[in-house]
Design an enzyme around this catalytic site. Structure first.
Site, PDB file in Angstrom:
ATOM      1  N   ASP A 145      18.209 -28.758 -14.525  1.00 43.27           N
ATOM      2  CA  ASP A 145      17.173 -29.509 -15.227  1.00 43.27           C
ATOM      3  C   ASP A 145      17.322 -30.926 -14.700  1.00 43.27           C
ATOM      4  O   ASP A 145      18.313 -31.604 -14.990  1.00 43.27           O
ATOM      5  CB  ASP A 145      17.399 -29.472 -16.741  1.00 43.27           C
ATOM      6  CG  ASP A 145      16.275 -30.190 -17.469  1.00 43.27           C
ATOM      7  OD1 ASP A 145      15.927 -31.311 -17.062  1.00 43.27           O
ATOM      8  OD2 ASP A 145      15.741 -29.634 -18.441  1.00 43.27           O
ATOM      9  N   HIS A 146      16.344 -31.380 -13.913  1.00 43.53           N
ATOM     10  CA  HIS A 146      16.566 -32.637 -13.190  1.00 43.53           C
ATOM     11  C   HIS A 146      16.703 -33.838 -14.129  1.00 43.53           C
ATOM     12  O   HIS A 146      17.193 -34.881 -13.730  1.00 43.53           O
ATOM     13  CB  HIS A 146      15.480 -32.867 -12.130  1.00 43.53           C
ATOM     14  CG  HIS A 146      14.186 -33.381 -12.684  1.00 43.53           C
ATOM     15  ND1 HIS A 146      13.234 -32.568 -13.228  1.00 43.53           N
ATOM     16  CD2 HIS A 146      13.691 -34.633 -12.782  1.00 43.53           C
ATOM     17  CE1 HIS A 146      12.210 -33.300 -13.629  1.00 43.53           C
ATOM     18  NE2 HIS A 146      12.465 -34.558 -13.371  1.00 43.53           N
ATOM     19  N   HIS A 195      13.345 -30.430 -20.620  1.00 39.87           N
ATOM     20  CA  HIS A 195      13.754 -31.834 -20.474  1.00 39.87           C
ATOM     21  C   HIS A 195      13.976 -32.512 -21.825  1.00 39.87           C
ATOM     22  O   HIS A 195      14.969 -33.204 -22.042  1.00 39.87           O
ATOM     23  CB  HIS A 195      12.688 -32.635 -19.716  1.00 39.87           C
ATOM     24  CG  HIS A 195      12.348 -32.084 -18.368  1.00 39.87           C
ATOM     25  ND1 HIS A 195      13.253 -31.425 -17.581  1.00 39.87           N
ATOM     26  CD2 HIS A 195      11.185 -32.118 -17.654  1.00 39.87           C
ATOM     27  CE1 HIS A 195      12.672 -31.068 -16.438  1.00 39.87           C
ATOM     28  NE2 HIS A 195      11.412 -31.464 -16.470  1.00 39.87           N
TER      29      HIS A 195
HETATM   30  C1  BG6 Z   1       8.763 -31.434 -14.195  1.00 40.87           C
HETATM   31  C2  BG6 Z   1       7.445 -30.935 -14.719  1.00 40.87           C
HETATM   32  O1  BG6 Z   1       9.794 -30.566 -14.567  1.00 40.87           O
HETATM   33  O2  BG6 Z   1       9.019 -32.716 -14.717  1.00 40.87           O
HETATM   34  C3  BG6 Z   1       6.334 -31.903 -14.356  1.00 40.87           C
HETATM   35  O3  BG6 Z   1       7.155 -29.656 -14.183  1.00 40.87           O
HETATM   36  C4  BG6 Z   1       6.679 -33.295 -14.833  1.00 40.87           C
HETATM   37  O4  BG6 Z   1       5.103 -31.474 -14.911  1.00 40.87           O
HETATM   38  C5  BG6 Z   1       8.061 -33.695 -14.363  1.00 40.87           C
HETATM   39  O5  BG6 Z   1       5.706 -34.176 -14.307  1.00 40.87           O
HETATM   40  C6  BG6 Z   1       8.492 -35.001 -14.990  1.00 40.87           C
HETATM   41  O6  BG6 Z   1       9.648 -35.443 -14.351  1.00 40.87           O
HETATM   42  P1  BG6 Z   1       9.934 -36.980 -14.159  1.00 40.87           P
HETATM   43  O7  BG6 Z   1      11.280 -37.049 -13.550  1.00 40.87           O
HETATM   44  O8  BG6 Z   1       8.853 -37.513 -13.269  1.00 40.87           O
HETATM   45  O9  BG6 Z   1       9.856 -37.576 -15.512  1.00 40.87           O
END
Ligand code: BG6
Length: 520
Positions: free
Chosen positions: A202-203, A265
């Site tokens: 989960d990034h 997230h």
């Molecule tokens: C991704 C989603 O996991 O996270 C996207 O699939 C979203 O829809 C993105 O835009 C948001 O990540 P960050 O790091 O830009 O907040």
């Protein structure tokens, strides 16, 4: 409102970094399935190059992209462009040529057994030619429908548990689309790989500011004693985006905001904000506390979950189309692009404290933050007879700004200079970029390095994934049964539908930072 900045000298930053032992990866081949997709070019390769620049990759390191298209050498050059464009890297940057020289490509269909046999032979050749020692990190960045099949075929071709070296697999989100499919996928993956080989990514957990939530809470003595129901009035978590679905129509149609962002997230973020202090900063200890807090969330009341979908509107100064007019989206689509949820955590620390979460696309701004509102003092000594420029006594607010303006601020009341007892809210502010300088890291650096080192602390465990799906699956099912007649119910460029404001408004609150221009 007056603000105060926290400043740290560059010498302090250097000294702090030098105290931490460098964690250099073992010799490895990173094999990226779905390598022709956006993620590889925009995030994974720039992150790997940042690790190379930082001296955290060994000499014996290779990357193999795997995808259906026959890209050959063009793949490495395409990755060079990605590293420069998305990694903030200049064309002649030190180490760039050498790094691009380590990128290879293997074209195959994900269901083609010959392709797997060829891949195996290629990896063994790499071990002989480049000393990669049989260590593999498979990264599944394909569409989720392929995950189980790829894992089974890796197993069938003897690539999951080779005789020499260490094999690990990173699996991208979404991990399942509901509780049942997540369980099935876990079963599939667990039949081939042991749990300690699996890294469900989960990034968000790669973000410095998300990791800093734990540091803030558990490396400082003064916050934890007030981090509970006795002092906290309520908590808000916002993950707002001003972008739309960026050409990902078919994916988003099946996902929606709840599955795309809230179940993963936002739940990760919530767990860091609310979990108990773990016994240590080891994977098992941290992940156990997260699962505990997720399983303590009361079953969601359907009336506490609201959704929205954007129509056309103005974002920044640009007119943008509505969700139903986006490419490859059903013109009658019922997919939500906004979700807001009220929840309660039924444990000793948090019982009775409401948590409000909202996420949405095409909102007014890109901002992810956690806001904690503390309870008022038991007696308002400086009452309404104290008139001044700001005579209202505002509650203390702690805001953890995850992005883009990364930092933490604390709002408190101060006396306005002058002969009367007038009060005014002021803000004490810590800004990441000002304190530490800005960084081009995208969060995947930390996670990729951790996976190469076998450290799963910042990755999801199967129990955790299932716990969060267990929470949201009933809502997803209820929403699928009854489609809202009101979509689209917010204009692009606003702060979302009125039902989102009503959700929090019912309890007498409003979203922080919102200048609501929502359509009724
Ligand atoms: C991704 C989603 O996991 O996270 C996207 O699939 C979203 O829809 C993105 O835009 C948001 O990540 P960050 O790091 O830009 O907040």
């Amino acid at each position: 409102m007056a603000t105060t900045e926290v400043r740290i000298s560059p010498e302090d930053v250097k000294q702090a970094a030098s105290l931490v032992k460098e964690r250099v990866s073992e010799p490895t081949v990173v094999v990226i399935f779905g390598a022709s997709g956006d993620l590889t070019k925009r995030k994974l390769l720039p992150a790997l190059f940042h690790l190379e620049q930082a001296g955290l990759l060994p000499q014996q390191f290779r990357i193999v992209g795997v995808a259906r298209r026959k890209l050959g050498n063009g793949f490495a050059e395409d990755m060079r462009q990605g590293i420069m464009e998305f990694g903030g890297v200049e064309s002649g940057a030190d180490k760039l040529d050498q790094f691009v020289g380590k990128i290879g490509y293997h074209a195959m269909n994900f269901d083609d057994n010959d392709g797997y046999a060829g891949l195996k032979a290629l990896l063994e050749q790499h071990d002989r030619d480049f000393g990669t020692g049989g260590n593999r990190l498979f990264y599944l960045a394909t569409a989720p429908d392929y995950f189980a099949d790829i894992v089974h075929r890796l197993g069938a071709h003897g690539m999951a548990k080779p005789e020499a070296g260490t094999v690990r697999v990173i699996i991208e989100k979404p991990f399942g689309h509901d509780l049942e499919s997540a369980r099935e996928l876990n079963d599939d993956v667990n039949t081939v790989f042991a749990e300690n080989q699996i890294f469900r990514i989960d990034h968000y957990l790669g973000k410095e500011t998300v990791q800093n939530v734990l540091v803030f809470r558990f490396a400082n003595g003064i916050f934890e004693p007030i981090w509970n129901r006795n002092f906290v009035d309520h908590v808000q978590i916002t993950a707002a985006e001003n972008i739309g679905i960026e050409g990902r129509g078919p994916f988003y149609e099946k996902a929606g905001a709840l599955r795309d962002v809230v179940q993963n997230h936002m739940m990760e973020l919530l767990s860091f904000v609310t979990m108990e202090p773990p016994a240590s900063f080891a994977a098992e200890a941290v992940r156990r506390e997260k699962v505990k807090v997720w399983t303590s969330i009361k079953p969601l009341n359907i009336f506490d979950c609201v959704r929205g979908q954007y129509g056309p509107g103005i974002v920044g100064d640009q007119m943008v189309r509505g969700y139903r007019e986006e490419e490859r989206v059903d013109p009658d689509s019922q997919t939500e692009t906004y979700a807001a949820v009220r929840l309660e955590i039924d444990n000793w620390r948090w019982a009775g404290v409401p948590f409000y979460l909202r996420a949405g696309k095409r909102l007014s701004a890109r901002v992810t933050e956690v806001t904690i509102q503390f309870k008022q003092p038991p007696m308002l000594l400086f009452g309404t007879h104290m008139y001044g420029p700001c005579s209202d006594i505002e509650p203390n607010i702690l805001t953890m700004r995850i992005q883009p303006d990364e930092g933490i601020s604390l709002r408190f009341g101060a006396k306005v200079p002058g002969p009367q007892m007038a009060l005014c809210p002021v803000v004490m502010n810590f800004n990441y970029a000002q304190a530490f300088g800005s960084s081009s890291a995208n969060g995947y650096e930390r996670l990729l390095l951790d996976a190469m080192l076998g450290d799963a602390t910042l990755f999801a465990h199967r129990d955790g994934v299932e716990a969060t799906w267990a929470l949201f699956t009933p809502v997803i099912e209820a929403w699928a049964k009854k489609y809202p007649q009101t979509f689209p119910n917010y204009e692009a460029g606003t702060w979302g539908p009125e039902c989102g404001n009503e959700l929090i408004g019912r309890d007498g609150y409003a979203w922080y930072g919102v200048q609501s221009t929502a359509k009724q």
